[in-house]
Design a protein around this motif. Sequence first.
Motif, PDB file in Angstrom:
ATOM      1  N   GLY A 167      -1.540  -0.305  -5.743  1.00 52.73           N
ATOM      2  CA  GLY A 167      -1.706  -0.196  -4.302  1.00 52.73           C
ATOM      3  C   GLY A 167      -1.820   1.046  -3.914  1.00 52.73           C
ATOM      4  N   GLN A 172       0.798  -1.327  -0.247  1.00 52.52           N
ATOM      5  CA  GLN A 172      -0.151  -0.124   0.026  1.00 52.52           C
ATOM      6  C   GLN A 172       0.861   1.203   0.184  1.00 52.52           C
ATOM      7  N   ASP A 176      -4.684   4.103  -2.685  1.00 50.08           N
ATOM      8  CA  ASP A 176      -5.962   3.876  -2.493  1.00 50.08           C
ATOM      9  C   ASP A 176      -6.900   5.011  -3.393  1.00 50.08           C
TER      10      ASP A 176
END
Length: 447
Positions: free
Chosen positions: A30, A5, A32
Motif C-alpha cells: 500500500g 494506504q 504509492d
Amino acid sequence: MEPEQQSCKVIIVGGSIAGLSLANMLERVGIDFVVLEAYQEIAPQVGASITIWPHFARILDQIGCCTYNHSHLYVPVLRDPLQALVDKYCNQAFYRNQQGDRVFEFPGMGDVLERRHGYPAIFIDRQMLVSALYQNLQHKDKVLVQKRLTQIEQMNDGVQVITQNGSTYIGDIVIGADGMHSHVREIMHILGQNTSSPDCFEKDEYSKVPCTYKCIFGMSKPTKGIEKGTTHTVMGKNYSYIIGSGTGKIYWFLSVKNSETTYGKGVPRYTVEDEQRLAEQHFKDRLNEHDIFEDMYRNRIKSRLTPLHEYQWKRWYFGRIMTIGDASHKIHPISGNGGAAAIEDAATLVNELYGKLILQRKLGQVSQHLSTEDFQDIFAKMQSAQEDRSKQLLEQSTKIQQGDAMESRFAPLAVKYILPHLTGETFFSLCRSAKSSFTLFSSSDGP
Ligand SMILES: Cc1cc2nc3c(=O)[nH]c(=O)nc-3n(C[C@H](O)[C@H](O)[C@H](O)COP(=O)(O)OP(=O)(O)OC[C@H]3O[C@@H](n4cnc5c(N)ncnc54)[C@H](O)[C@@H]3O)c2cc1C
C-alpha cells in the motif's frame, strides 16, 4: 483486497528488474509509487537471458509473479503459450575442457536444488521476466515510458524529479533502479559533494570501476549438442562459455578476458563489427561432441557484445535518494546473480520502509510523513543489511570466472585430476555456497 494506504510516495527511476520488483512490493504493502522508464517500451528484447535460481524464484513467488508446480514455473499473469515458462528445468550440468570433452557431470542438479530450496533453476529470456513483473502490477498506469530522468531536487519535505521531456514528479524519496550507468547515482554524488559533508562520496569513484572481461551473450535456435534441460560450461584458456537450454531456445555467454583491465571512462564500448570480429576468432572453439561455436553463432536469434564491469559502490544513499540493483553493484553475470541481487535489494528496502511506516501507525502518527532523518535511517539499515551479501555474490562471480577461464597455473591440473572426481553436490556446495543465505520479502504473507 487493496492494502491499507500508507502516507509515502516513492519515485522509481528505471523500469527493469530492480524497478519493477520494487513497484510490485510497494503495491502489495500500500505504498504509492511511480516508475519512470527512459525507453519507449517496457521489456525490449535485447537477446539477454536470465537464470532464475531458487532464491530469486522464492521472492518472485512471494510477490505473486510466479508459482512453481510439478516441474513447471508458472507465471499466472502471462497468457499462453508463456504460461508454463519452462517445459523442463535445468537438471543436468556439464563441465567441459577446451576440447569440448566432458570432465564433470552433475545429473539431477535441478532435483538437488528443489530438494534443498524448494525451487529448481531455470533459464528464460530476461524480457519474459521483466514483462511478467510489469503484467503482475495492478496499477500499470503508474509505469510511465519515455521518461528519462535528468534532474533531482531535494527539498526539506520531499523530492522533485524532472525528465528530459519536461515532466515533473513529486514524491517523498527517489530510488535509482537505473542500472550500471545510473544517472540517479551521478546526481546523488554531485549533491553529496556540494554539501557540508563532501567526503560522504569518494571523488570520481567511477574511475575505479574495473572491467577485465567482455562477453558476447545471445540466444540461438537449438543445436544438436545442447539437449533440453541441460547447462554446459566450457573452460578455455582466458575464455569460457556458459550455455543453457530454456524456452525452446539455447541461451549462451562467451566471456573473454581482455588484454588489460580498464577502468571507468577507459572501458571500451563495442560496435556490431567488434562483436563479429570477436565471434570469428572463436568460431572453431569446440563446445561439445557435435557443435563448434560457429554453429551456435550462425543459428543465433539475437546477440550482443558488452563489457563486464565488476564493482560495488561504496555508498548507496544520500538525503532522500537511494540506488538499488546494478546501480549499486555490478556483478559478473557468470553466476547469474545480478538480477537476484537486485530483487533482494528491493525486498530489503521495502522491509525497512514498511517496518518504519507500521511503527509510525502504532504510534498514532498515520498521516505524518517520514522525515529526511527517518529515510536516512531506513537507507542506512538497507545498505548495511545488503552490502555484504551483494559483495559476496560479486566476489564469488569473479572467482567463478577466473576458474572457468583457467587463469591460475594450477587450473589445467584441477580440470584434469580433481574435477572429474567430485560429486555433484560437493562441487555445487563448493562454488555456489552463497545461494543458501538470502533475503526475503518479509512484508509479504506469501511463501
Ligand atoms: C550478459 C548478461 C547476462 C546476465 N545474466 C544474468 C542471469 O542469468 N541472472 C541474473 O540474475 N542476472 C543476470 N545478469 C544481470 C542482470 O541482467 C542485471 O543484474 C539486472 O538486469 C539488473 O537490473 P536493474 O533493474 O538493476 O538494471 P537494468 O536491468 O540495467 O535496468 C535499468 C533500467 O533503467 C532505465 N534507465 C536508465 N537510465 C534511466 C534514466 N535516466 N531515466 C529513466 N530510466 C532509466 C533503463 O532503460 C533500464 O530499463 C546478466 C547481465 C548480463 C550483462
